[in-house]
Scaffold this active site. Structure first.
Site, PDB file in Angstrom:
ATOM      1  N   LYS A 208       0.820  -1.220   0.000  1.00  0.00           N
ATOM      2  CA  LYS A 208       0.000   0.000   0.000  1.00  0.00           C
ATOM      3  C   LYS A 208       0.848   1.261   0.000  1.00  0.00           C
ATOM      4  CE  LYS A 208      -4.293  -2.089   1.329  1.00  0.00           C
ATOM      5  NZ  LYS A 208      -5.303  -2.379   2.317  1.00  0.00           N
ATOM      6  N   ARG A 244      -3.227 -10.128   5.019  1.00  0.00           N
ATOM      7  CA  ARG A 244      -3.614 -10.273   3.607  1.00  0.00           C
ATOM      8  C   ARG A 244      -2.481  -9.734   2.749  1.00  0.00           C
ATOM      9  NH1 ARG A 244      -5.874  -7.071  -0.261  1.00  0.00           N
ATOM     10  NH2 ARG A 244      -7.380  -8.027  -1.668  1.00  0.00           N
TER      11      ARG A 244
HETATM   12  N1  PMM Z   1      -7.312  -4.081   0.888  1.00  0.00           N
HETATM   13  C1  PMM Z   1      -7.604  -4.167  -0.428  1.00  0.00           C
HETATM   14  C2  PMM Z   1      -8.581  -5.063  -0.889  1.00  0.00           C
HETATM   15  N2  PMM Z   1      -9.237  -5.871  -0.029  1.00  0.00           N
HETATM   16  N3  PMM Z   1      -9.612  -6.635   2.164  1.00  0.00           N
HETATM   17  C3  PMM Z   1      -9.352  -6.548   3.462  1.00  0.00           C
HETATM   18  N4  PMM Z   1     -10.030  -7.339   4.336  1.00  0.00           N
HETATM   19  N5  PMM Z   1      -8.421  -5.697   3.981  1.00  0.00           N
HETATM   20  C4  PMM Z   1      -7.710  -4.848   3.180  1.00  0.00           C
HETATM   21  O1  PMM Z   1      -6.887  -4.070   3.700  1.00  0.00           O
HETATM   22  C5  PMM Z   1      -7.979  -4.892   1.772  1.00  0.00           C
HETATM   23  C6  PMM Z   1      -8.947  -5.807   1.305  1.00  0.00           C
HETATM   24  C7  PMM Z   1      -6.880  -3.303  -1.421  1.00  0.00           C
HETATM   25  O2  PMM Z   1      -5.684  -3.876  -1.823  1.00  0.00           O
HETATM   26  P1  PMM Z   1      -5.414  -4.595  -3.272  1.00  0.00           P
HETATM   27  O3  PMM Z   1      -6.112  -3.767  -4.308  1.00  0.00           O
HETATM   28  O4  PMM Z   1      -3.941  -4.543  -3.399  1.00  0.00           O
HETATM   29  O5  PMM Z   1      -5.933  -5.984  -3.201  1.00  0.00           O
END
Ligand code: PMM
Length: 263
Positions: A208, A244
């Site tokens: 991020k 994650r």
């Molecule tokens: N961040 C993203 C997408 N899904 N789900 C949860 N539970 N927590 C998060 O911090 C989260 C998520 C965005 O990140 P990406 O686009 O790199 O997948």
């Protein structure tokens, strides 16, 4: 022991891996390799939540994720569905998903919490202050940790009121969602507070922007993954149930080292 949730973004536009796994076979192969590398859960998503992203029609979202979920679940993988849409959540559970991961904490779709109550699966509720297009405009806090804890508690209350068993609820402070730079660090520092009422805590820092702001805006993915492994190990030390991540090996090793430190 903190679990590793491997990210499977079946999207053209996620910010670090958009477009790489849009084809179902490529996404399935990628997810299999995450599993071989040590992912305990696979989080499959068909809609990008990156800052500024446009919403995707549920039909398109489902076309992207359902074949991937079906294939992975049939191989015995534990799959979560990353969606803000109740119909997608239901279709994904039908295809074999066992956890609904809603970054909006049930706010984006008014049907979500009741739908998940009927599905009898776990739900991760993220801290969220509005869609990607406007989330930074709402990043005003006096005490970010307390406000995130209070707003998450409110979402847990709504989930329980909708009929979801409290033991099925996971909370996620929503790193990067409606939070700028230092607000993410202040939120992470308060991690044990979010789980104080007994809910499992999920944390997503992977690649991020706030990490790049810390190590250098020009940091490539290798450096962002290393930074992610450090925040994931620190989150594990602070009691996170799961982290994650995009890159499983770096975080797997960091968690092993953190465990050795604790033991
Ligand atoms: N961040 C993203 C997408 N899904 N789900 C949860 N539970 N927590 C998060 O911090 C989260 C998520 C965005 O990140 P990406 O686009 O790199 O997948």
């Amino acid at each position: 022991m903190t679990l590793i949730m491997g990210i499977v973004n079946v999207t053209p536009d996620s910010f670090s891996d958009g477009g790489r796994y849009l084809d179902p076979d490529t996404a399935i192969a990628h997810a299999r390799s995450l599993r071989e590398q040590g992912a305990d859960l696979l989080d499959v998503g068909g809609e990008s939540t990156r800052p500024g992203a446009r919403r995707v029609a549920p039909r398109v979202e489902q076309q992207r994720v359902l074949p991937v979920i079906e294939a992975l679940a049939s191989e015995g993988a534990l799959v979560s569905i990353d969606t803000m849409n109740a119909a997608t959540a239901a279709a994904a559970v039908d295809a074999g998903a066992r956890l609904v991961n809603d970054v909006s904490g049930g706010l984006a779709d008014p049907e979500m919490l009741a739908a998940v109550a009927d599905l009898h699966v776990d739900i991760a509720l993220g801290h969220w202050r509005g869609p990607s297009s406007e989330m930074y405009a709402r990043a005003d806090y006096t005490d970010v940790a307390r406000e995130v804890a209070d707003e998450l508690h409110e979402r847990v209350g709504a989930a329980v009121a909708a009929g979801i068993n409290p033991s099925r609820i996971v909370v996620d402070p929503g790193i990067g969602f409606g939070k700028r730079g230092v607000q993410n660090w202040q939120t992470l520092r308060a991690l044990p507070v979010f789980g104080a009422r007994g809910h499992r805590v999920l944390v997503g820092t992977s690649r991020k922007r706030f990490l790049a702001e810390t190590i250098g805006d020009d940091a490539d993915l290798v450096r962002r993954d290393l930074a992610t492994a450090v925040t994931s190990a620190l989150a594990a030390g602070a009691g996170a149930w799961a982290v994650r991540v995009h890159d499983v090996p770096t975080t797997r090793d960091a968690l092993a080292v953190a465990r050795a430190w604790e033991s």
